[in-house]
Design an enzyme around this catalytic site. Sequence first.
Site, mmCIF file in Angstrom:
data_model
loop_
_atom_site.group_PDB
_atom_site.id
_atom_site.type_symbol
_atom_site.label_atom_id
_atom_site.label_comp_id
_atom_site.label_asym_id
_atom_site.label_seq_id
_atom_site.Cartn_x
_atom_site.Cartn_y
_atom_site.Cartn_z
ATOM 1 N N CYS A 74 0.804 -1.317 0.036
ATOM 2 C CA CYS A 74 -0.052 0.069 -0.160
ATOM 3 C C CYS A 74 0.974 1.199 0.044
ATOM 4 O O CYS A 74 1.707 1.471 1.057
ATOM 5 C CB CYS A 74 -1.005 0.121 1.155
ATOM 6 S SG CYS A 74 -2.178 1.348 1.417
ATOM 7 N N ILE A 87 -1.094 -6.189 -9.480
ATOM 8 C CA ILE A 87 -0.465 -5.365 -8.905
ATOM 9 C C ILE A 87 -1.069 -4.560 -8.029
ATOM 10 O O ILE A 87 -2.478 -4.436 -8.077
ATOM 11 C CB ILE A 87 0.582 -4.427 -9.842
ATOM 12 C CG1 ILE A 87 -0.499 -3.656 -10.641
ATOM 13 C CG2 ILE A 87 1.434 -5.377 -10.513
ATOM 14 C CD1 ILE A 87 0.149 -2.639 -11.617
#
Length: 302
Positions: free
Chosen positions: A130, A191
């Site tokens: 993240c 991804i």
Amino acid sequence: MSLEVKFLGKTFKNPIIPASGTFGFGYEFASFYDINILGSISLKGTTLEPRYGNPLPRIAECPSGLVNAIGLQNPGVDKVVNEELHKLKEVYSDLVIANVGGHSVTEYVETCKKFNDAETVFAVELNISCPNVKGGGMAFGTDPEVASQLVKEVKKVLKKPLIVKLSPNVTDIVKMAKAVEEAGADAISLINTLVGMRINLKTGEPIISIKKGGYSGPGIFPVALRMVYEVSHAVSIPVIGMGGISNAYDVLEMMYAGASLVMVGAENLINPYACKEIIDNLPKVMKEYGIKNLQDIIGRTK
């Protein structure tokens, strides 16, 4: 014609899964359509303690997608396990994927451990990618040694399959994938978002409060497709593909590239019926290209 695919010993009725962070805890979408048509659901990113997330504003629109910096806002793992999963079970009968984020190895480990006894959770997706959380998230996803150590520690306590979600914001995605595979990951998803930003021309200041965020949407699809292709051909564990998928044609491309399952992200934020429409259209698109079984096309592009 069959939409069924096999993944980590489980047969999925179709490969379509709403991506974490774009579908809440699932039950929120049950008023739009019967969510039981979904292959599975990747739950909103969960941390050990409740998180408010980043200050507003935290979303900026851009061509072919959006930039977000939500910051893993969630009620904490105890509430997810004791409340959110029970709400979801009332409207969804299949197993789901929990998504775990954290600031430290200890936090990741403790959060994962809490999902061991959650009967509706099939696997845990470890978010080490993240880009809009300080002191965690992508910090674990850009160093192969750090990622490897984290995976090893989680595997010591987790009783369910472990999926590791990789960041595209690295020099060598294959190196990262091999590192987590060797550390014991059962599967890889990729991804996550690219790092992006927007500037308000009236003020000259960034639109998003923390300046940068994760860029997602159709604009990143070719990048995601390339990385899924490279990783799936370099590792021996299954791969989940995501990144800019918005229709059934994108799904077939992802599966040809090597994805066993496909996650749909930003499109859910634009169109709450996105996953339903993709599932409805898959048979027609399969027929158009003479595909009888989706399982047969996984990784066929050499």
